[in-house]
Design a protein around this motif. Structure first.
Motif, PDB file in Angstrom:
ATOM      1  N   GLU A  70      39.168  22.807  32.828  1.00  0.00           N
ATOM      2  CA  GLU A  70      37.783  23.232  33.043  1.00  0.00           C
ATOM      3  C   GLU A  70      37.071  22.319  34.034  1.00  0.00           C
ATOM      4  O   GLU A  70      36.251  22.780  34.836  1.00  0.00           O
ATOM      5  N   SER A  71      37.383  21.029  34.005  1.00  0.00           N
ATOM      6  CA  SER A  71      36.755  20.088  34.929  1.00  0.00           C
ATOM      7  C   SER A  71      37.128  20.396  36.373  1.00  0.00           C
ATOM      8  O   SER A  71      36.305  20.261  37.289  1.00  0.00           O
ATOM      9  N   ALA A 119      51.340  18.163  14.663  1.00  0.00           N
ATOM     10  CA  ALA A 119      50.247  19.132  14.692  1.00  0.00           C
ATOM     11  C   ALA A 119      48.951  18.474  15.174  1.00  0.00           C
ATOM     12  O   ALA A 119      48.169  19.075  15.916  1.00  0.00           O
ATOM     13  N   VAL A 120      48.726  17.235  14.756  1.00  0.00           N
ATOM     14  CA  VAL A 120      47.546  16.489  15.210  1.00  0.00           C
ATOM     15  C   VAL A 120      47.622  16.263  16.714  1.00  0.00           C
ATOM     16  O   VAL A 120      46.647  16.492  17.450  1.00  0.00           O
ATOM     17  N   LEU A 121      48.767  15.815  17.201  1.00  0.00           N
ATOM     18  CA  LEU A 121      48.925  15.573  18.636  1.00  0.00           C
ATOM     19  C   LEU A 121      48.768  16.865  19.430  1.00  0.00           C
ATOM     20  O   LEU A 121      48.218  16.857  20.540  1.00  0.00           O
ATOM     21  N   GLN A 142      43.113  20.085  23.525  1.00  0.00           N
ATOM     22  CA  GLN A 142      41.731  19.799  23.904  1.00  0.00           C
ATOM     23  C   GLN A 142      41.657  19.088  25.247  1.00  0.00           C
ATOM     24  O   GLN A 142      40.803  19.397  26.086  1.00  0.00           O
ATOM     25  N   GLN A 143      42.547  18.125  25.464  1.00  0.00           N
ATOM     26  CA  GLN A 143      42.535  17.395  26.724  1.00  0.00           C
ATOM     27  C   GLN A 143      42.933  18.304  27.890  1.00  0.00           C
ATOM     28  O   GLN A 143      42.353  18.220  28.982  1.00  0.00           O
ATOM     29  N   SER A 166      39.037  10.019  29.400  1.00  0.00           N
ATOM     30  CA  SER A 166      40.199  10.275  28.557  1.00  0.00           C
ATOM     31  C   SER A 166      41.310   9.229  28.622  1.00  0.00           C
ATOM     32  O   SER A 166      41.860   8.854  27.581  1.00  0.00           O
ATOM     33  N   ILE A 167      41.647   8.782  29.803  1.00  0.00           N
ATOM     34  CA  ILE A 167      42.812   7.903  29.954  1.00  0.00           C
ATOM     35  C   ILE A 167      42.469   6.489  29.508  1.00  0.00           C
ATOM     36  O   ILE A 167      41.552   5.866  30.040  1.00  0.00           O
ATOM     37  N   GLY A 168      43.210   6.023  28.520  1.00  0.00           N
ATOM     38  CA  GLY A 168      42.973   4.696  27.987  1.00  0.00           C
ATOM     39  C   GLY A 168      42.188   4.692  26.693  1.00  0.00           C
ATOM     40  O   GLY A 168      41.836   3.615  26.186  1.00  0.00           O
TER      41      GLY A 168
END
Length: 202
Positions: free
Chosen positions: A77-78, A62-64, A70-71, A99-101
Motif C-alpha cells: 500500500e505504501s 500462525a503468528v508469524l 500485515q507487513q 518496520s525494519i529493526g
C-alpha cells in the motif's frame, strides 16, 4: 443476535488464540511463552489450543503469518501511490523506518528460526514462507521496473533474494542499534535501477 455456527466459533477461537499468542511471543519471547500461558491469557482451556494447533511451533507459525501479511500489505500500500522512482524510494524508506529493526518482531523471528534448526518440518515451513516473501518482492520489483521503464541488472528473483537478505541483516543490526540508518536499502534499490546514489544527509 444470531448464534455462531461451530465453524464460526472455532474460527473466532483460533483468531483470539493467535492474537493472544502474538502479544505474548512479542513481549516475552517464544521459549518463555507456554501454551498454558496462551490459553489462560486468552480465556480458554489448553485443550482449546490443541484443537486448533498441534503444538507451539504451529501456533508460532500462525503468528508469524499474521505479522508477515500485515507487513506485506503495509509495504504494498505504501508503494502503490508512488508516481515516480523517487516517490517509490521515499515511500519504501518510510515503510522501512517503521518496520525494519522492530526489536520484538526481529527477536521472535530469530529465536523461532534458531529453535527450529533441527526440526525439518518447521524448517520446510519457514522456507516456504521465505519463498513467498521473495516472490512478493520480485513481483513488486518487476511491476515497478516496467512502470518506470527500468532494466534490472539481474533477474528479479535474484534482486529479491539480495534485498531480502540485506533487509533481514539490517533488521537484526537495527534491533541492536536503532541508530543504524535504514537508507541503505532504498539506496541499493537505486543502484539496481541504475541510478546514482543520493548523498546521505550531513
Amino acid at each position: 443476535m444470531a448464534r455462531l455456527t461451530r465453524a464460526e466459533s472455532q474460527a473466532r477461537t483460533r483468531q483470539q488464540l493467535v492474537e493472544t499468542a502474538r502479544e505474548l511471543f512479542l513481549c516475552d519471547g517464544y521459549s518463555a511463552t507456554s501454551l498454558e500461558k496462551v490459553a489462560d491469557a486468552a480465556g480458554y482451556s489448553k485443550g482449546a489450543v490443541y484443537s486448533n494447533f498441534r503444538n507451539k511451533d504451529e501456533l508460532c507459525l500462525a503468528v508469524l503469518d499474521t505479522i508477515h501479511e500485515q507487513q506485506a500489505t503495509s509495504m504494498t500500500e505504501s508503494l502503490a501511490s508512488a508516481d515516480s522512482m523517487e516517490g517509490m524510494l521515499a515511500a519504501f524508506q518510510e515503510w522501512a523506518e517503521r518496520s525494519i529493526g522492530d526489536e520484538a518482531w526481529t527477536a521472535l523471528e530469530v529465536e523461532f528460526a534458531t529453535n527450529a534448526r533441527r526440526n525439518q518440518h518447521i524448517r520446510a515451513e519457514l522456507a516456504t514462507r521465505d519463498r513467498t516473501i521473495r516472490d512478493l518482492i520480485s513481483g513488486l520489483l518487476t511491476a515497478h521496473a516496467e512502470r518506470f521503464d527500468i532494466t534490472l541488472p539481474m533477474p528479479a528473483d535474484d534482486c529479491a533474494t539480495a534485498l531480502l537478505s540485506l533487509g533481514i541483516g539490517l533488521g537484526v543490526q537495527r534491533a541492536i542499534d536503532p541508530g543504524i540508518p535504514v537508507r541503505v536499502l532504498p539506496e541499493v534499490i537505486r543502484l539496481l535501477a541504475g541510478s546514482t546514489p543520493k548523498e546521505p544527509p550531513t
